[in-house]
Design a protein around this motif. Structure first.
Motif, PDB file in Angstrom:
ATOM      1  N   LEU A 129      28.152  -4.076  29.946  1.00  0.00           N
ATOM      2  CA  LEU A 129      28.636  -3.610  31.240  1.00  0.00           C
ATOM      3  C   LEU A 129      29.549  -2.414  31.013  1.00  0.00           C
ATOM      4  CD1 LEU A 129      28.532  -4.285  34.266  1.00  0.00           C
ATOM      5  CD2 LEU A 129      30.617  -5.628  33.958  1.00  0.00           C
ATOM      6  N   ASP A 138      25.471  -1.562  46.168  1.00  0.00           N
ATOM      7  CA  ASP A 138      24.166  -2.127  45.844  1.00  0.00           C
ATOM      8  C   ASP A 138      23.090  -1.775  46.868  1.00  0.00           C
ATOM      9  OD1 ASP A 138      24.947  -3.333  43.467  1.00  0.00           O
ATOM     10  OD2 ASP A 138      25.728  -5.100  44.497  1.00  0.00           O
ATOM     11  N   HIS A 144      23.171  -2.727  38.915  1.00  0.00           N
ATOM     12  CA  HIS A 144      23.497  -4.130  38.665  1.00  0.00           C
ATOM     13  C   HIS A 144      22.225  -4.941  38.402  1.00  0.00           C
ATOM     14  CE1 HIS A 144      27.620  -3.794  40.887  1.00  0.00           C
ATOM     15  NE2 HIS A 144      27.718  -3.501  39.602  1.00  0.00           N
ATOM     16  N   ASN A 147      20.689  -3.955  35.027  1.00  0.00           N
ATOM     17  CA  ASN A 147      21.439  -4.493  33.896  1.00  0.00           C
ATOM     18  C   ASN A 147      20.784  -5.768  33.371  1.00  0.00           C
ATOM     19  OD1 ASN A 147      23.379  -5.257  32.040  1.00  0.00           O
ATOM     20  ND2 ASN A 147      25.097  -4.823  33.380  1.00  0.00           N
TER      21      ASN A 147
END
Length: 375
Positions: A129, A138, A144, A147
């Motif tokens: 991160l 988002d 995110h 990831n």
């Protein structure tokens, strides 16, 4: 070898498209690790173990206490579910999902199979991160999600487009091994691209139970699997899709007797080149497709050279990179039949590979004699 730094990222030939694990055996090129000759020809299982971050609880070695899920595979492994309605009835392996994520997606109107796929990705923790990527919008950024998505390294990866982008929906085809030359890499990529076109044009059906796909995956990594391995493959690829709307019982109880007869064990030579009375062969199907396409002479000649390489490697007439490397080491004057690759052997092998990749040295065992390297 429990870290990412030993060169494994340099072994993959990746295509943004969609056949089976036989392509890994056909492109086998990773027989040596850390100065030793191994008993496998492909990288996949080695990388899978190297990046396996599951705890003892997640692996099922200890009762679940601190962890939430029992996870059956490494982050780097074969796919765990089909996403199409046609493939749903072949989802016959256990799929661990985050039920809360799954419910959230279903409530939002996401397709059931896609929802469980995403919920399966989210059973794992993120690996890294970046400070500047913590607080994001988002609605307009997908970092995110990526990831987690990008640290689930499966044989196929379904890639939704980023927000506010004209990039389309993509599928990564990831099992193949990188080759020594642009000619070989182009041949494997073009073979896959052509096959996807044929699947769409002829509405072919290659689906088999995922449990059999996993078995194929294990066989594909074995030494000389391209000649000695037998792979589960669908007998009638023209039968077409027959989706099962509610296949939960099929997944739990297995396929019926008719489903069991849909596939048999075949050699790669049979799958690629065909065998009378058994299977037509993928190369003959591709040739039939090309004959009905308007393709200029130069392009057609290039494609035929590519398919000829695939055909001859599948038949065993030409070696895979892995087999060629094994023979090079075996014949080296310093090799003592002890699986040890000395610095001298390693240097000579790399020099040889470099000369071949640059076109400075011919290698008929790999490409045939002669071969038009420009094609």
């Amino acid at each position: 070898m429990d870290a990412m730094g030993f060169g494994m990222g340099n072994c993959c030939l990746q295509v943004y498209l969609i056949v089976d694990r036989l392509q890994m055996a056909l492109s086998a090129a990773s027989p040596f690790y850390r100065g030793y000759v191994s008993d496998i020809d492909c990288r996949w299982g080695v990388i899978s173990a190297s990046v396996d971050d599951r705890t003892g609880e997640e692996r099922g070695l200890e009762p679940l206490k601190s962890n939430k899920f029992r996870i059956l595979k490494s982050r780097y492994d074969s796919i765990d579910s089909y996403l199409s309605s046609c493939g749903d009835k072949y989802n016959d392996i256990d799929l661990t999902i985050d039920e809360e994520i799954n419910k959230q997606l279903l409530d939002a109107g996401i397709d059931k199979l896609l929802a469980q796929h995403i919920a399966h990705l989210f059973i794992r923790d993120p690996l890294s991160l970046f400070e500047e990527k913590i607080h994001l919008d988002d609605e307009n950024e997908s970092d995110h999600f990526e990831n987690l998505q990008s640290t689930n390294w499966q044989t196929m990866r379904f890639k939704p487009p980023p927000p506010n982008s004209d990039i389309g929906w993509r599928v990564e085809f990831r099992p193949m091994e990188v080759q020594l030359t642009d000619f070989e890499n182009s041949a494997y990529v073009v073979f896959i691209v052509l096959l996807t076109r044929v699947i769409l044009s002829y509405k072919l059906d290659f689906l088999i139970p995922l449990s059999k796909v996993d078995e194929n995956m294990k066989v594909a990594q074995e030494r000389n699997a391209v000649q000695e391995g037998m792979f589960y493959f669908r007998k009638d690829i023209y039968k077409g899709c027959n989706p099962v709307l509610d296949s939960s019982s099929a997944a739990q109880n297995g396929l019926d007797s008719e489903g069991d007869n849909e596939y048999i064990l075949m050699s790669i030579d049979t799958i690629i080149n065909g065998k009378e009375g058994v299977f037509q062969g993928l190369i003959p199907i591709l040739n039939c497709y090309l004959e009905n396409m308007e393709v200029d002479v130069d392009t057609r000649c290039t494609i035929l050279n590519y398919l000829k390489l695939i055909k001859r490697r599948a038949s065993g007439e030409l070696m895979t990179i892995a087999k060629w490397m094994r023979e090079f080491v075996d014949k080296h004057t310093q090799y003592k039949q002890d699986s040890v690759i000395t610095d001298k052997i390693n240097y000579d092998l790399l020099r040889k590979c470099d000369s071949i990749s640059k076109g400075e040295e011919r290698c008929p065992e790999l490409f045939g004699d002669p071969v038009n390297r420009g094609k």
